[in-house]
Design a protein around this motif. Structure first.
Motif, PDB file in Angstrom:
ATOM      1  N   UNK A  29       0.843  -1.189   0.000  1.00 48.12           N
ATOM      2  CA  UNK A  29       0.000   0.000   0.000  1.00 48.12           C
ATOM      3  C   UNK A  29       0.883   1.245   0.000  1.00 48.12           C
ATOM      4  N   UNK A  30       0.590   2.173  -0.887  1.00 45.42           N
ATOM      5  CA  UNK A  30       1.358   3.419  -0.961  1.00 45.42           C
ATOM      6  C   UNK A  30       0.412   4.593  -1.147  1.00 45.42           C
ATOM      7  N   UNK A  31       0.759   5.722  -0.525  1.00 51.92           N
ATOM      8  CA  UNK A  31       0.035   6.954  -0.771  1.00 51.92           C
ATOM      9  C   UNK A  31       0.487   7.560  -2.089  1.00 51.92           C
ATOM     10  N   UNK A  32      -0.385   8.330  -2.692  1.00 52.86           N
ATOM     11  CA  UNK A  32      -0.074   8.952  -3.976  1.00 52.86           C
ATOM     12  C   UNK A  32       0.818  10.176  -3.749  1.00 52.86           C
ATOM     13  N   UNK A  78       6.588   5.632   0.999  1.00 51.19           N
ATOM     14  CA  UNK A  78       5.253   6.133   0.631  1.00 51.19           C
ATOM     15  C   UNK A  78       4.123   5.457   1.404  1.00 51.19           C
ATOM     16  N   UNK A  79       4.445   4.800   2.535  1.00 50.08           N
ATOM     17  CA  UNK A  79       3.383   4.189   3.335  1.00 50.08           C
ATOM     18  C   UNK A  79       3.027   5.029   4.564  1.00 50.08           C
ATOM     19  N   UNK A  80       3.724   6.144   4.763  1.00 53.62           N
ATOM     20  CA  UNK A  80       3.439   7.067   5.860  1.00 53.62           C
ATOM     21  C   UNK A  80       3.186   8.450   5.256  1.00 53.62           C
ATOM     22  N   UNK A  81       2.089   9.061   5.669  1.00 51.91           N
ATOM     23  CA  UNK A  81       1.750  10.416   5.199  1.00 51.91           C
ATOM     24  C   UNK A  81       1.616  11.341   6.396  1.00 51.91           C
ATOM     25  N   UNK A 108      -7.825  15.809   0.245  1.00 51.74           N
ATOM     26  CA  UNK A 108      -7.888  14.351   0.382  1.00 51.74           C
ATOM     27  C   UNK A 108      -6.680  13.721  -0.295  1.00 51.74           C
ATOM     28  N   UNK A 109      -6.015  12.868   0.448  1.00 46.81           N
ATOM     29  CA  UNK A 109      -4.878  12.112  -0.073  1.00 46.81           C
ATOM     30  C   UNK A 109      -5.350  10.692  -0.352  1.00 46.81           C
ATOM     31  N   UNK A 110      -5.122  10.226  -1.591  1.00 44.01           N
ATOM     32  CA  UNK A 110      -5.560   8.889  -1.971  1.00 44.01           C
ATOM     33  C   UNK A 110      -4.366   7.939  -2.083  1.00 44.01           C
TER      34      UNK A 110
END
Length: 448
Positions: free
Chosen positions: A276-279, A291-294, A306-308
């Motif tokens: 899973x990764x954030x965009x 990219x798994x921590x925002x 909104x962050x997808x």
């Protein structure tokens, strides 16, 4: 006649094929038996070597400890002897000096008695003065034997009994490790390892899980490294490369023990699911290198972008987890959840075709707030989403113009509570986006 021949020929071919399959199955079982025999003989050889090495080291260490103790006790005897003999030597020297003086005085006295009358008075006077100076009535004190040290060694024969008792219970041999890997489930970018006790008499208080990458043949690769040490019987190992075999093993620490148990038989696990990764590139958020921590920053205050996810990587049947590692100020517009599609420009997941939870614990389904509410989200909170397909067939509305709906059963958990509901989506989906939105800065969320 030809029909009968054809039938016999077909039957013969089927028998040959069945025999080939039978032989193949038997060969696989023979291979399995050979692997089992190798495991028994290999582990037995390793156990023998470990026992021999341990007891040789133990014997050497015990001999070294006994020799050290003997050296210490002998040194104590030497110290007592030296300290006790010195005053006796001093007393002996004093007495021998007095004997020498007495001998000399005797010789002078006898000489004075033998001398002529002209010298006798001087000789006797000198002898008398010398005798008075020596103090012939003063004798040195010699210690009695009860006051003189009598060195002895006190040796406790019970040590051998205690040693025999401890040695008789030292070490153990078992045919199976007390814990084994029970299940390895693939997760996005990781593997969920579960283990269980196979020895019910073993009182485990702590477990230790290790893993390593291995090659296609299942051997070689990197060294084992610790993934988890604790009391739980499962752990999600993250940051694994998809389509790559990894070996997992577990051991346990018994109650009142300091050493770890033997390792379980290594099991091979892998994941085919991308992590899973954030965009990246969403204004208002800073992502970690994986990219798994925002983290929500304050670059656009007073807005709730909104962050997808980078792709629709959440599949029904999995567990999606958001873990809060830093918390900011709460707002009703905050949201954590999943959605059918990523709507750019939306300021929250509190909208149609999305389910989410706000930081105050409110749950929203297709933009409508549910009556049930979960605990408020705070530092350390873990929010989980589980979904299963209830109906893959269209549920038609009375209005002929409406399209079909598909039903998903959703379970959202937070803290020690959860809510369960059915979610209607416009179309059949096999994967979903996840997302988050925070009005205020300071929030940091890990997804896995």
């Amino acid at each position: 006649m030809s029909v009968e021949v054809d039938a016999l020929l077909q039957e013969a071919k089927e028998s040959i094929e069945a025999a080939q399959n039978y032989r193949s199955e038997l060969q696989q079982r023979l291979n399995g038996l050979n692997q089992a025999r190798k495991q028994v003989r290999g582990s037995s050889g390793q156990a023998r070597e470990a026992l021999r090495r341990h007891f040789v080291e133990l014997q050497a260490a015990t001999t070294r400890l006994l020799n050290d103790r003997l050296t210490t006790l002998l040194a104590e005897v030497d110290t007592i002897e030296t300290d006790s003999v010195k005053p006796l030597d001093d007393c002996q020297a004093l007495i021998e000096h007095g004997v020498g003086q007495a001998d000399e005085l005797l010789r002078e006295g006898e000489a004075a008695l033998r001398c002529g009358l002209g010298e006798k008075e001087d000789k006797l006077g000198s002898f008398t003065k010398k005798a008075l100076h020596i103090q012939l009535d003063s004798l040195p004190e010699v210690p009695v034997l009860v006051d003189v040290p009598c060195v002895s060694a006190q040796l406790d024969d019970s040590l051998l009994g205690l040693l025999r008792d401890r040695v008789s219970r030292h070490g153990s041999v078992s045919s199976h490790p007390p814990v084994q890997i029970d299940e390895l489930q693939e997760r996005p970018g990781g593997v969920l390892a579960r283990w269980c006790k196979v020895d019910e008499d073993f009182a485990a208080v702590e477990y230790r899980l290790q893993y390593r990458r291995c090659d296609i043949g299942g051997s070689g690769g990197t060294q084992y490294e610790d993934a988890y040490i604790g009391r739980d019987s499962e752990f999600l190992v993250l940051h694994l490369d998809p389509h790559t075999n990894h070996l997992f093993k577990v051991c346990a620490r018994g109650e009142g023990r300091t050493e770890w148990s033997p390792w379980s038989i290594p099991q091979t696990g892998y994941t085919t699911l991308a992590p899973h990764e954030w965009c990246p590139g969403t204004e208002g958020y800073i992502l970690s290198s994986r990219k798994n921590i925002a983290m929500r920053n304050d670059s656009i205050p007073a807005r709730c972008p909104t962050l997808y996810s980078n792709a629709p990587t959440y599949f029904c049947g999995q567990t999606l987890t958001f873990r809060i590692s830093a918390a900011g100020q709460m707002d009703r517009r905050d949201s954590l959840g999943v959605c059918v599609s990523s709507v750019r420009g939306a300021e929250s997941l509190q909208r149609d075709q999305a389910v989410c939870i706000s930081t105050n614990g409110a749950v929203f389904v297709n933009g409508k707030e549910m009556t049930n509410q979960l605990p408020a989200i705070q530092l350390g909170s873990a929010v989980t989403f589980d979904m299963e397909v209830v109906s893959m067939f269209p549920i038609w509305n009375n209005n002929a113009n409406d399209g079909g709906n598909f039903k998903l059963r959703v379970t959202i958990g937070s803290g020690n509570r959860e809510v369960v509901f059915d979610w209607l989506v416009d179309k059949a989906v096999d994967c979903l986006y996840f997302g988050c939105s925070f009005v205020h800065s300071g929030w940091k969320v890990l997804v896995f």
